[in-house]
Design a protein around this motif. Structure first.
Motif: not given
Lengths: 526, 304, 308
Positions: A252-257, A266-270, A471-472, A500-501
């Motif tokens: 789900l390419i989601t991360c957080v500090q 946020m999305s890992t892309l960000d 998203i997968s 796309k996301l």
């Protein structure tokens, strides 16, 4: 047309009648089992074990030759202690992915099963496939487990606040290592691969001088995650104001500090390190460190390395241990060497959910199944039998934590009988021998090892299934390309992917992540 | 019989020569295209893992190795038993399937059967709409008790609606007059089907029979769903082979995911050896059927 | 309904042998297809084991949303239909050509051998075909590039080239199915009345005329029925073929993605039976409407050839 419509109506009517019939069957079965599971928590005056029961346990893999001998001994013990015996059924590696969900639906009579975060735990738990293990049930039926369970493991196993699995009682460090050819390193004067510079020099030397080789032949879906994940982690931990935690599940390419008290996901892309990581993988790809067709290659990089087609492989330390032994025997002239690839990033403690055991929601004897699992995990006799086989036949003890495999171990090999769900640190033994610098590596990691702030965070996707699917899909296609640096215009492609996301509903997904992560921080203060 | 001799006597014209040349060229090229990959499979199955990984597939193996076959034939009794199961299932299934299919096709093709369109629709509908795997599995295990039974290998692919409709179209090509004359002789429907329709439709029956047989021969999915690990005595060939092959791949994948200890790495030649072992016997069936593929002989023979 | 009830019962009595002959096939179809068909409701449910198929909660059209959410629904639907049409055309032409060539050939051994050999590809699994394709086209060591390099030419990167994939897929499909389909048309040619050819011979017709005026019209019913049957599966992509042959290559997805591969990628991590059912129902409904239309057209022109 009118005639067709009539026909259609007839067919539909038939279907309805027929389904009503099967429908009745379905409901009677489920309603009859409902009280059984309801009564579970309220058992009061100690478990009643007067009736002898046989429990069916599903494991994944192929039946070891000596399985029955080992379980005969385990059953002797269990019969004595809890008046139950276990009948083991195996589901082979080639079919478990398809068959696993089906045995829950089939109405077959069974009791316990191996599960893991990679083996349908969440999916089956949220479909009510497992029997809930309440703290009371644990106290009553599995007192030894209640005492020994790591609290983080218990937290981790929660799906929507309820626990359905006994995760392994075993802490395992995972860290990436490089495996390289000593002969080639010497040939091109490379000293060490402990830093990325060293690794780059080595790979470049291969590109320049060994046209028949691919330096790092990444292939399978796991490899690409390894490379990207490794670089990401190193850059993430090098940041001054705290590292990023990629929230599970990774697709789900989601991360957080990690140190963000607001848990702004946020999305890992960000993430600010994304571009940097992407540029490194792109650079590596452009320099020909892996195949131009890496995205369609299905061979693991370890297989390629073993076949002599590539000069370097990345893997986690456990894989390295077994591969090292094989290669020493097959190709001693390669002088295989193993290096720490972590570049200062800490090793992580593997999720406890990587292996575990669960009880079937329609089991006729869930309490006894829990008791049996308690013994398999915490009773040294049962645990050792299940994990290593019969002492004196399959293995012999070396000191308190070591073990030597005996020749008969080919009939019941060490730690490879789907016993992983009951691994217990208290009784754990490792095989002697292996990578020469293994001690040194582990020492390094032990000092820095940490379990991330969000290690016990579990995402509940029940409200956002559609977004998860959409998203997968992106993760399995476009994101895969970026992970291996397949882009000619990084900035542009990242923008396209973000669009796309957005279309796939990433904001809805992040909203859900955010709420859950905030709640998580509140309920799990540091 | 008359037609056959007539064609034989005819002088060879220019069109025939051109035609033959074209045929031979086209068919030779096509056959070569089909044969080449199979030769690669054959040669690959005799190489070792390393040479396939480094050099790819080659017509003449770099190194000669029987390892792949040794793994497959590790327990010869099991492999032979798997052949036995497959042959039994294929023969039984093909016989029953062809019998049921052709009977139904005969009725549906008969223009005197008033409800032929409706019944055709009843069959055809199932080839478009299905309930999906899970409901199907639940019904088969819970109510039909397919678990660990040979019926589970036969029943699910017994009737293929596509074949039924194709056979129906072949049967519809038989002139109605032939049926009429039989009917005048006092024959019932079943007799006409058996004595008139079947012999006239040999090529169609051979084709559909071949297809049904191939489906049974290649089926491993139903075995995977319905047979337990303990019942290896019921394993059909393709499932047995498939198991050996995918097992090691799945282990490698799980090992990469979770850091489980990894066992022996899968072998590329195995895939290929498997193809050879599984193709062997059934490919021999085809030439047997060829005698039914002789042009214009069937109808002419009956009439003559 | 009331009016037709009587004639139906009467027919059941008059033609009981015919009905009995239909019975075995009908029973199998009812057991294997119609009863489980009730499971279609899963597409509108959030399935859980406890409540079973019919007891699980309804969720309306929620299971369909993911399919349309990312805007790929149209492109994968288009790809699926176009590929199936292309396969249908190319395969049909090739198979009919082979069938005619084989049926007219005199040489017994040549015929036998070619026919058998053409069946070989059918036995090679898609996994192996995929591996062959990879071995042929991979950039570094593939056969094609090794050859180009030996000629001193620039190597080509097939896997990132969108334009060639439709052709590869069509070619591979033709290769796999040529033996299989040829037999079908061959059987149809065998069904043609031999006297027609004799009469033509007497009239002095040449080979081409006989093929054009006897053979081709003779196999028309088979062509039509196979065409109609193909329309029924036009929304279904052969999953194994697309996944294995392209290696699930994200670089060319735009032109190689079909409904089945797209759904698989979406639900890889999510084990949601309802969502799988929903995609299936979308495919079925769409195909069904097309078949109804096609069948109606055929019925108008040539009632005998219609499916139902």
């Amino acid at each position: 047309m009118k005639k067709t419509a009539k026909l259609l109506a007839l067919v539909l009517a038939l279907v309805l009648v027929v389904s009503a019939f099967t429908g009745c069957g379905g409901t009677t079965v489920s309603s009859s089992t409902a009280p059984a599971s309801g009564a579970s928590g309220s058992g009061t005056s100690g478990p009643d074990i007067s009736e002898e029961v046989t429990l069916t346990m599903y494991l994944i893999g192929d039946r070891p030759v000596d399985n029955d001998k080992v379980f005969e001994k385990i059953n002797e013990r269990l019969k004595e202690e809890i008046n139950a015996t276990i009948d083991v059924k195996y589901m082979s590696w080639s079919e478990y992915e398809q068959k696993y969900p089906l045995i829950f639906a089939s109405g077959e009579d069974w009791d316990m099963i191996f599960t893991a975060d990679w083996c349908f735990y969440n999916a089956q738990a949220s479909k009510q496939g497992f029997w809930e293990i309440t703290p009371e049930a644990l106290e009553t039926y599995a007192p030894m487990t209640a005492e020994s369970m790591y609290p983080e493991a218990w937290e981790q196993a929660k799906v929507d606040g309820k626990v359905y699995m006994l995760p392994m009682n075993y802490q395992e460090l995972t860290a990436y290592v490089w495996m390289a050819r000593g002969d080639l390193m010497d040939k091109y004067g490379i000293e060490s691969l402990d830093t990325f510079e060293g690794a780059e020099q080595y790979m470049q030397a291969i590109v320049d001088n060994e046209p028949s080789m691919i330096p790092l032949d990444v292939g399978s879906d796991y490899d690409r995650q390894f490379v990207f994940d490794l670089l990401w982690n190193v850059k993430s931990y090098a940041r001054d104001d705290g590292n990023y935690a990629v929230l599970p599940p990774v697709n789900l390419i989601t991360c957080v500090q990690e140190n963000d008290p607001e848990a702004n996901v946020m999305s890992t892309l960000d993430a600010d390190i994304f571009m940097d990581t992407l540029n490194t993988v792109k650079d590596w790809r452009d320099r020909g460190f892996w195949s131009r067709n890496a995205v369609v290659n299905t061979q693991n990089n370890t297989e390629s390395f073993q076949a002599g087609k590539s000069a370097l492989a990345v893997m986690n330390i456990n894989t390295a241990k077994s591969l090292y032994a094989t290669l020493q025997a097959e190709h001693p002239e390669w002088d295989v060497r193993v290096f720490d690839a972590m570049n200062g990033a800490p090793a992580t403690i593997q999720s406890y959910l990587a292996n575990g055991m669960s009880i079937f929601s329609k089991s006729k004897n869930p309490e006894r199944a829990l008791m049996a699992l308690d013994y398999l995990r915490n009773d040294e006799i049962c645990h050792n039998l299940f994990c290593y086989g019969i002492e004196g036949v399959h293995w012999e003890a070396v000191g308190d934590h070591g073990l030597k495999s005996l020749p008969d171990s080919s009939n019941y090999a060490y730690d490879s009988n789907c016993n992983w769900g009951v691994r217990n640190d208290q009784f754990w033994r490792t095989v002697e021998g292996g990578i020469p610098n293994s001690e040194e590596l582990t020492e390094n990691w032990k000092e820095t090892a940490r379990s991330g702030r969000y290690i016990t965070f579990v995402f509940d996707d029940s409200e956002v299934k559609n977004e998860v699917a959409a998203i997968s899909e992106i993760y399995n296609s476009d994101y895969k390309l970026l992970q291996l640096g397949f882009t000619d215009d990084p900035a542009g492609d990242v923008e396209k992917l973000k669009a796309k996301l957005d279309a796939a509903g990433v904001d809805v997904l992040q909203e859900a992540f955010h709420t859950q992560a905030q709640a998580f921080l509140e309920s799990h203060p540091e | 019989m008359a037609s056959k001799t007539q064609i034989g006597k005819k002088p060879i014209g220019r069109d025939r020569v051109i035609f033959d040349v074209i045929s031979v060229v086209v068919l030779t090229v096509l056959s070569a295209c089909c044969l080449l990959p199979f030769l690669l499979v054959l040669s690959g199955s005799f190489s070792d893992q390393t040479s396939i990984l480094t050099h790819g597939y080659q017509l003449i193996p770099e190194t000669f190795s029987l390892d792949a076959y040794k793994t497959l034939f590790k327990i010869p009794e099991d492999l032979l038993r798997a052949y036995g199961v497959t042959i039994f299932v294929t023969v039984t299934g093909t016989f029953l399937g062809l019998f049921f299919t052709s009977m139904a096709a005969y009725v549906l093709a008969s223009s005197t059967f008033r409800y032929r369109y409706q019944v055709s629709f009843f069959f055809y509908f199932t080839s478009i709409f299905g309930g999906g795997l899970v409901p199907w599995y639940i019904f088969n295990t819970k109510y039909l008790h397919f678990h660990n039974s040979l019926i589970a290998l036969i029943m699910p692919i017994l009737i293929n609606v596509t074949y039924l409709l194709i056979l129906k179209s072949y049967m519809a090509g038989i002139p109605e007059a032939l049926y009429e004359s039989a009917r005048l002789d006092g024959a019932g429907d079943f007799t006409i089907y058996l004595r008139v329709a079947m012999p006239l439709c040999k090529a169609g029956l051979a084709t559909v029979g071949l297809f049904i047989a191939l489906n049974y021969w290649n089926d491993w999915y139903d075995a995977m769903l319905f047979l337990d690990e303990g019942r290896s005595d019921l394993y059909p060939l393709q499932y047995y082979l498939n198991n050996i092959l995918t097992k090691s791949q799945a282990i490698a994948a799980a090992a990469a995911r979770s850091g489980l200890p990894m066992s022996e790495v899968p072998s590329e030649p195995m895939k290929l050896a498997m193809t050879v072992v599984a193709t062997g016997p059934i490919i021999l069936l085809y030439p047997f059927l060829q005698k039914y593929f002789v042009k214009g002989v069937t109808i002419g023979a009956v009439k003559g | 309904m009331k009016r037709s009830k009587h004639p139906f019962l009467q027919d059941l009595k008059e033609n009981r042998i015919k009905w009995l002959m239909l019975l075995p096939a009908a029973i199998v179809v009812i057991l294997m297809c119609y009863i489980p068909m009730g499971g279609i409701v899963l597409a509108f449910k959030e399935y859980n084991y406890h409540d079973g198929i019919f007891g699980s909660p309804w969720v309306g059209f929620k299971n369909f949303e993911y399919f349309f959410q990312s805007g790929k629904a149209w492109s994968v639907t288009r790809n699926t239909i176009l590929y199936n049409l292309a396969f249908l055309c190319v395969n049909t032409v090739l198979q009919i050509t082979c069938a005619i060539l084989l049926s007219e050939l005199a040489g017994k051994w040549f015929k036998r051998i070619t026919q058998s050999v053409m069946f070989f590809p059918y036995f090679i699994s898609w996994v192996v075909v995929g591996a062959f394709i990879y071995n042929m086209f991979n950039f570094e060591f593939g056969a094609v590039n090794t050859f180009l390099r030996s000629l001193g030419l620039e190597p080509v990167d097939i896997y990132s080239n969108e334009a060639v994939w439709p052709f590869i897929l069509i070619g591979v499909s033709a290769f796999k199915n040529v033996g299989y389909g040829t037999v079908m048309y061959l059987a149809s040619i065998m069904n043609i009345d031999g006297q027609l050819y004799e009469a033509a011979d007497l009239d002095g017709a040449n080979m081409w005329q006989k093929i054009r005026h006897i053979t081709l019209p003779g196999i028309r019913p088979t062509v039509v029925i196979l065409f109609l049957l193909a329309i029924g599966t036009i929304m279904k992509g052969d999953f194994q073929m697309f996944w294995q042959v392209t290696g699930n290559n994200p670089m060319v997805l735009e032109v190689t993605d079909v409904i089945d591969t797209y759904v698989t990628r979406s639900l890889l991590q999510l084990q949601e039976f309802g969502m799988t059912s929903a995609a299936g129902l979308y495919q079925s409904t769409f195909s069904f409407l097309l078949v109804l239309l096609a069948n109606k057209l055929v019925k108008k022109v040539e009632p005998d050839y219609a499916l139902f």
